[in-house]
Design an enzyme around this catalytic site. Structure first.
Site, mmCIF file in Angstrom:
data_model
loop_
_atom_site.group_PDB
_atom_site.id
_atom_site.type_symbol
_atom_site.label_atom_id
_atom_site.label_comp_id
_atom_site.label_asym_id
_atom_site.label_seq_id
_atom_site.Cartn_x
_atom_site.Cartn_y
_atom_site.Cartn_z
ATOM 1 N N ASN A 9 0.821 -1.199 -0.014
ATOM 2 C CA ASN A 9 -0.123 -0.086 -0.060
ATOM 3 C C ASN A 9 0.908 1.207 0.072
ATOM 4 O O ASN A 9 1.419 1.712 1.040
ATOM 5 C CB ASN A 9 -0.867 -0.076 1.176
ATOM 6 C CG ASN A 9 -1.863 1.287 1.434
ATOM 7 O OD1 ASN A 9 -1.717 2.091 0.603
ATOM 8 N ND2 ASN A 9 -2.363 1.368 2.604
ATOM 9 N N LYS A 11 0.055 4.305 -0.333
ATOM 10 C CA LYS A 11 -0.481 5.447 0.407
ATOM 11 C C LYS A 11 -0.236 6.517 -0.709
ATOM 12 O O LYS A 11 -0.257 6.448 -1.803
ATOM 13 C CB LYS A 11 -0.048 5.787 1.719
ATOM 14 C CG LYS A 11 -0.198 4.493 2.656
ATOM 15 C CD LYS A 11 -0.115 4.658 4.035
ATOM 16 C CE LYS A 11 -0.430 3.128 4.879
ATOM 17 N NZ LYS A 11 -0.170 3.102 6.216
ATOM 18 N N HIS A 97 -9.505 1.081 5.266
ATOM 19 C CA HIS A 97 -8.050 1.057 5.776
ATOM 20 C C HIS A 97 -8.475 2.179 6.875
ATOM 21 O O HIS A 97 -9.095 3.060 6.659
ATOM 22 C CB HIS A 97 -7.437 1.866 4.945
ATOM 23 C CG HIS A 97 -6.059 1.620 5.308
ATOM 24 N ND1 HIS A 97 -5.542 2.739 6.272
ATOM 25 C CD2 HIS A 97 -4.676 0.915 5.218
ATOM 26 C CE1 HIS A 97 -4.056 2.569 6.566
ATOM 27 N NE2 HIS A 97 -3.616 1.316 5.931
ATOM 28 N N GLU A 169 -5.176 -4.804 10.620
ATOM 29 C CA GLU A 169 -4.222 -3.938 10.659
ATOM 30 C C GLU A 169 -4.644 -2.989 12.172
ATOM 31 O O GLU A 169 -5.415 -2.218 12.103
ATOM 32 C CB GLU A 169 -4.193 -2.912 9.733
ATOM 33 C CG GLU A 169 -3.853 -3.582 8.194
ATOM 34 C CD GLU A 169 -3.395 -2.538 7.549
ATOM 35 O OE1 GLU A 169 -2.378 -2.817 6.640
ATOM 36 O OE2 GLU A 169 -3.746 -1.313 7.045
ATOM 37 N N GLY A 175 2.701 2.505 10.850
ATOM 38 C CA GLY A 175 3.460 3.409 10.732
ATOM 39 C C GLY A 175 4.415 3.788 11.999
ATOM 40 O O GLY A 175 4.857 4.937 11.946
ATOM 41 N N SER A 215 3.619 -1.864 10.443
ATOM 42 C CA SER A 215 5.106 -2.289 10.482
ATOM 43 C C SER A 215 5.671 -3.329 10.076
ATOM 44 O O SER A 215 6.821 -3.960 10.894
ATOM 45 C CB SER A 215 5.675 -1.750 12.008
ATOM 46 O OG SER A 215 5.307 -0.290 12.224
ATOM 47 N N GLY A 237 5.036 1.341 4.622
ATOM 48 C CA GLY A 237 6.111 1.943 4.320
ATOM 49 C C GLY A 237 7.327 1.042 3.690
ATOM 50 O O GLY A 237 7.979 1.692 2.797
HETATM 51 P P1 13P Z 1 2.990 0.438 7.833
HETATM 52 O O1 13P Z 1 3.620 -0.906 7.259
HETATM 53 O O2 13P Z 1 3.626 1.807 7.152
HETATM 54 O O3 13P Z 1 3.048 0.448 9.031
HETATM 55 O O4 13P Z 1 1.424 0.488 7.307
HETATM 56 C C1 13P Z 1 0.610 -0.421 7.241
HETATM 57 C C2 13P Z 1 -0.613 -0.212 6.441
HETATM 58 O O5 13P Z 1 -1.265 0.825 6.672
HETATM 59 C C3 13P Z 1 -0.763 -0.930 5.143
HETATM 60 O O6 13P Z 1 -2.158 -0.942 4.726
#
Ligand code: 13P
Length: 252
Positions: A9, A11, A97, A169, A175, A215, A237
């Site tokens: 993702n 983002k 999400h 999640e 994040g 994460s 990320g």
């Molecule tokens: P991170 O891997 O950056 O924590 O984000 C997870 C996420 O929200 C995937 O949709």
């Protein structure tokens, strides 16, 4: 059908040229491995979907979007319909999400509508659920997740629920660098599978892929994916670095 899945993702990140570069890098990295047992999905921002979709024709990944409108078509300025996504050969779409729930006030009812629009176009929804830190600390996480699953998905007939991918999640892990432990992830994944078995049946529950997100990275993916009910990851990320993302895809 239950599959191992790693979805990235992206983002709201990257300019067009950077997205183009990342897609090429990922395609190059993927070509060096045999990943037939894993479905790899890239979910770039809307303007880059066509780029990804064109590149996917000669590479080993699928394309997903990060959102879709709950409406079918018409006067909804700024919205993107499931039909538009289908016309770009988009096969997957993230729905519900926590960032959409938090910043755009998306409800479980919106999630249910979006899931319906996607299934009408044969796009596989990746439906996100997860509790906040406060909900975890107050021991409310099972009921929060149960409500998200029940209101977002249980209107579906049994032949449709099998087309869904679920992503757990925990909001406190997104994040933050604070990953759920493999045991915490397994506990919730098994709980979610149990809810599906209870509402539909065990065969259906055993056939659904449940991904972990929050994460998840090249270092911790192996431990998480080793859990019996963790079928892969939804990566934020770390999906913006080709090598890390492909290492995660190789972590089963
Ligand atoms: P991170 O891997 O950056 O924590 O984000 C997870 C996420 O929200 C995937 O949709």
């Amino acid at each position: 059908m239950r599959r191992n899945i790693v979805a990235g993702n992206w983002k709201m990140n990257l300019k067009f040229s950077q997205a183009d570069e990342l897609i090429s890098e990922i395609a190059q990295e993927l070509s060096e491995y045999d990943l037939t047992d894993v479905d790899i999905i890239l979910c770039p921002p809307f303007p880059y979907l066509e780029l990804a979709s064109d590149a996917s024709e000669s590479s080993d990944f699928f394309v997903g979007s990060q959102n879709v409108s709950s409406f079918e078509k018409g006067a909804y300025t700024g919205e993107i319909s499931a039909k538009m996504l289908a016309s770009l050969q988009v096969d997957y779409c993230i729905v519900g999400h926590s960032e959409r729930r938090k910043y755009f006030l998306e409800t479980n009812k919106d999630v249910a509508e979006k899931v319906n629009r996607l299934l009408e176009e044969n796009i596989t929804p990746i439906v996100c659920v997860g509790e906040s830190l406060e909900e975890r600390e107050q021991g409310e996480y099972f009921s929060v997740i149960k409500t998200q699953i029940t209101e977002g998905l249980f209107h579906l007939h049994s032949d449709k629920i099998e087309q869904i991918i679920i992503a757990y999640e925990p909001v406190w892990a997104i994040g933050t660098g604070k990953t759920a432990t493999a045991e915490q992830a397994q506990e919730i994944h098994s709980f979610i599978r149990g809810l599906i078995a209870e509402h539909y049946n065990k065969k259906i529950a055993d056939n659904i892929s449940i991904l972990y997100g929050g994460s998840c990275n090249a270092e911790n993916a192996t431990e998480l994916f080793a859990m019996p009910d963790v079928d892969g990851g939804l990566i934020g990320g770390a999906s913006l670095k080709a090598q890390d993302f492909v290492t995660i895809a190789n972590s089963f």
